[in-house]
Design an enzyme around this catalytic site. Sequence first.
Site, PDB file in Angstrom:
ATOM      1  N   GLY A 385       0.815  -1.201   0.000  1.00  0.00           N
ATOM      2  CA  GLY A 385       0.000   0.000   0.000  1.00  0.00           C
ATOM      3  C   GLY A 385       0.849   1.250   0.000  1.00  0.00           C
ATOM      4  N   VAL A 389       0.163   4.398   5.400  1.00  0.00           N
ATOM      5  CA  VAL A 389      -1.145   3.814   5.656  1.00  0.00           C
ATOM      6  C   VAL A 389      -1.118   2.833   6.829  1.00  0.00           C
ATOM      7  CG1 VAL A 389      -2.059   4.112   3.339  1.00  0.00           C
ATOM      8  CG2 VAL A 389      -0.771   2.040   3.905  1.00  0.00           C
ATOM      9  N   SER A 708      -5.811   5.344 -19.458  1.00  0.00           N
ATOM     10  CA  SER A 708      -7.040   5.491 -18.681  1.00  0.00           C
ATOM     11  C   SER A 708      -7.611   6.899 -18.710  1.00  0.00           C
ATOM     12  CB  SER A 708      -6.825   5.032 -17.243  1.00  0.00           C
ATOM     13  OG  SER A 708      -6.047   5.971 -16.545  1.00  0.00           O
ATOM     14  N   LYS A 751      -8.134   5.213  -7.087  1.00  0.00           N
ATOM     15  CA  LYS A 751      -8.651   6.380  -7.802  1.00  0.00           C
ATOM     16  C   LYS A 751      -9.910   6.905  -7.134  1.00  0.00           C
ATOM     17  CE  LYS A 751      -6.870   5.281 -12.417  1.00  0.00           C
ATOM     18  NZ  LYS A 751      -7.214   4.660 -13.707  1.00  0.00           N
TER      19      LYS A 751
HETATM   20  N1  LIG Z   1      -5.318   2.904  10.723  1.00  0.00           N
HETATM   21  C1  LIG Z   1      -4.472   3.621  11.487  1.00  0.00           C
HETATM   22  N2  LIG Z   1      -4.746   3.838  12.769  1.00  0.00           N
HETATM   23  C2  LIG Z   1      -3.904   4.571  13.527  1.00  0.00           C
HETATM   24  N3  LIG Z   1      -2.764   5.097  13.094  1.00  0.00           N
HETATM   25  C3  LIG Z   1      -2.415   4.898  11.819  1.00  0.00           C
HETATM   26  C4  LIG Z   1      -3.252   4.145  10.946  1.00  0.00           C
HETATM   27  N4  LIG Z   1      -2.655   4.105   9.746  1.00  0.00           N
HETATM   28  C5  LIG Z   1      -1.507   4.802   9.844  1.00  0.00           C
HETATM   29  N5  LIG Z   1      -1.354   5.266  11.091  1.00  0.00           N
HETATM   30  C6  LIG Z   1      -0.248   6.070  11.562  1.00  0.00           C
HETATM   31  O1  LIG Z   1       0.352   6.767  10.484  1.00  0.00           O
HETATM   32  C7  LIG Z   1       1.745   6.847  10.630  1.00  0.00           C
HETATM   33  C8  LIG Z   1       2.439   6.284   9.440  1.00  0.00           C
HETATM   34  O2  LIG Z   1       2.240   4.895   9.365  1.00  0.00           O
HETATM   35  P1  LIG Z   1       3.345   3.830   8.982  1.00  0.00           P
HETATM   36  O3  LIG Z   1       3.031   2.556   9.674  1.00  0.00           O
HETATM   37  O4  LIG Z   1       4.683   4.388   9.180  1.00  0.00           O
HETATM   38  O5  LIG Z   1       3.042   3.693   7.467  1.00  0.00           O
HETATM   39  P2  LIG Z   1       3.763   2.824   6.359  1.00  0.00           P
HETATM   40  O6  LIG Z   1       4.689   1.887   7.036  1.00  0.00           O
HETATM   41  O7  LIG Z   1       2.632   2.125   5.667  1.00  0.00           O
HETATM   42  O8  LIG Z   1       4.426   3.766   5.466  1.00  0.00           O
HETATM   43  C9  LIG Z   1       2.082   6.069  11.880  1.00  0.00           C
HETATM   44  O9  LIG Z   1       2.250   6.952  12.928  1.00  0.00           O
HETATM   45  C10 LIG Z   1       0.867   5.217  12.090  1.00  0.00           C
HETATM   46  O10 LIG Z   1       0.680   4.886  13.433  1.00  0.00           O
END
Ligand SMILES: Nc1ncnc2c1ncn2[C@@H]1O[C@H](COP(=O)(O)OP(=O)(O)O)[C@@H](O)[C@H]1O
Length: 802
Positions: A385, A389, A708, A751
């Site tokens: 993703g 996220v 697209s 999208k």
């Molecule tokens: N669903 C969620 N609930 C709570 N916090 C989230 C959620 N999704 C992302 N975060 C927060 O967003 C920030 C970035 O997430 P991270 O795990 O580093 O993303 P990724 O590893 O996918 O790039 C972190 O502080 C994370 O805790």
Amino acid sequence: MQIKDLKNKLLGTIANTEEPPAEVKEAATSQFPPVPNDALIIVPMRGTVLFPQNVSPLVIGRKASIAAVQQAVRVEQPIGLIMQLHDQDEDPGPDNLHEVGTVAEILRYLTAPDGAHHIVCQGVQRFRVKEFLSGYPFLVARIERYEEPELSTQDIEARVITLKQKALEMLNQTRQMPDELVNAIRSIASPSMLCDLIASYLISKPAEKQEILALFDIQERIDRILELLNYQIEVLKLSNKISEQTQETMGQQQREFVLREQLKAIQKELGEGEGSAAEIEELSKAISAAKMPEEVEKQARKELGRLQHMPDASGEYSMIRTYLDWLTELPWSVASAGVIDIAKARKILNEDHYGLDKIKQRILEFLAVRKLNPNGKSPILCFVGPPGVGKTSLGRSIARATEREFIRASLGGLHDEAEIRGHRRTYIGALPGNIIQSIRKAGTNNPVFMLDEMDKLGSGFHGDPSSALLEVLDPEQNSTFRDNYLAVPFDLSHVMFIGTANVLDSIPMPLRDRMEVIELSGYTLDEKAQIARRYLVNRQLETNGLTPEQCTLTDRAIETIIQDYTREAGCRNLEREIGTVFRHVAMRIAEGVSVNEHIDSEQIPGILGPRKFERDVAMRTSVPGVATGLAWTPVGGDILFIEATRIPGGGKLILTGQLGDVMKESAQAALSLVKSRLQELGLNQELFEKNDIHVHVPAGAIPKDGPSAGVAMFTAIYSAFSERIVQNDIAMTGEISLRGLVLPVGGIKEKVIAAARAGIKTVMLPARNQRDFEDIPEAVRNQLQFIWLEKVDDVLKIAMVK
Ligand SMILES: Nc1ncnc2c1ncn2[C@@H]1O[C@H](COP(=O)(O)OP(=O)(O)O)[C@@H](O)[C@H]1O
Ligand SMILES: [Mg+2]
């Protein structure tokens, strides 16, 4: 004569017979008949033969023998020496003696201080026993003396030459060559004397000597001696060879030992000293404490042994030292409890993350399988993703829920196998690869190990890192993972690997096959606001040392940050900006400017500066020739604007905005499609002949390729020529065919989420993408109106402002 010199050399000068000791004289009074002329006093010998012309000392122990010798000395007669048949006979009678013996002169008789009787005898000639006589206190036998015939034939002379050669060869093999013996062998001409000399000195077994003695025929005698010599020479050669081989290895060890001793001495002179004993001792303890597998410990001890003999200032010393540090600090036997409690895991996942219900459910299922079948081949989870996220954060939660350590290693940009597997120790500055380094950091052998950016794995010419990674992830192979630096296997089979990637397609296929992919899509504006309110705000308050009483952030402020200061699928920048706001507040409170702050949206520009992103809606000016498209990017979806305008010219198509080839073709097709149905669209042919058409796609950050945008291009061109405006809250995606059909495209979920985020009300999607509807988060589905397109005409019916 030379043979005499030899005797003297070998035995010492023999003096004339001494006066017999007193008891010999007394014994003379004993009564027995005199020994006849053709008879001899016989003295049996144990395990020895005296040859004619040879001199030998003999020890006389048995009573009968002492009496015999004393009588012979008294009457000044030679004795007959015969070897007994069996050594063990204490008192051998006539039946227990050989038939042939040697007439011997007693050169000397003496009693040693310990009472032993010694005689020195010289052999005179061979004899054969005819009959034993009785009536004596010792053995007496009538005998037949054998006179050696001094004749020589050609046969014999030839044999003599060979005999001399063989004798010398044998002496050569024994490596002891008394010059006298060599000279004697060379100079003796008499075949019988030569035979007796050689038999006496070079034939070692008494039985064989006796056999030679009994061979009266000289030719037979020489042949038998040659036979025996040949055999002995072969044996000697063989034994020499064996001893040479053993000597060789001995020699090497000794050499090494001597060199080491010398090295020690030199080091001592130079004041370098050996590896400090305390350090070695400490390392030895560390090796024991690490509880390594047997093979590894053996290797460690071997290296420690090398260290011991090395000056501690040498480069190699520190190399081995570093290596041993690695070996001893790896968690060979250190593991977390790693219990899996599903209820607890659910609680923790919910505690840490908002939403993501489906994903949490799949993680729990994965953990449940692992709990029920801990040794089974569970697949490796892979979170795919856009950034921010929650992939990493989910990994952390899994570690917390299963009570394991958490470590991460980024694979982004790795293009060398050695970065995963390490360099051999022969490289200067070699170190273990990423995997082993991370394991050491984790300090346990069963951590949750997150492999980030699996989609950014490169591949260079130094071996493919993905193949090394395959081995790491393969449960069949990873129990004996071999890092090049360690050169001993490390068991990775208890590690819980989790991969992450932005895009699935870029993960090498074999790796993808090994993993269970869990896709995370971007968040909507609303979800982001929820995440910020529930998690990010509290976390950032804590990070910046603030209490909820000291600082509050209104919902409107959060929304402002999301819309004006971030443009992302995840929450990363959002969290960072909230952090910036709180740092600002923290400083004011620390300075004493204020006690608490209440931040609303109005204050945000004062803290974060002017807005970083235009609100998408604001960019959507309502002029003819602009249509809103939807793009897919690795970091989430986005909306993009297609601008078309007509300028006086000759009907050319001008394309700008750094479009890719497929997108350019797509624009061509859109134009052709418009031109081909002028009538239906109610457009004037002349317009196209007198104008050029310029299509531009602004917004630099989005990669602009793919088919697209076809629908949006068609719509924009139509709008430019019809001067009808496209509704600014409608976004569209879809490929077009020249017949006006709308074909399906990829990335629908991303999208659509992007459209919702941008405040779009209606999305127009290819009808054949309806199967993707399921994937779209429910919140987003509820927020948008969906129009499913079969043909381009459907777009115009709905999208144009009436
Ligand atoms: N669903 C969620 N609930 C709570 N916090 C989230 C959620 N999704 C992302 N975060 C927060 O967003 C920030 C970035 O997430 P991270 O795990 O580093 O993303 P990724 O590893 O996918 O790039 C972190 O502080 C994370 O805790
Ligand atoms: Mg991450």
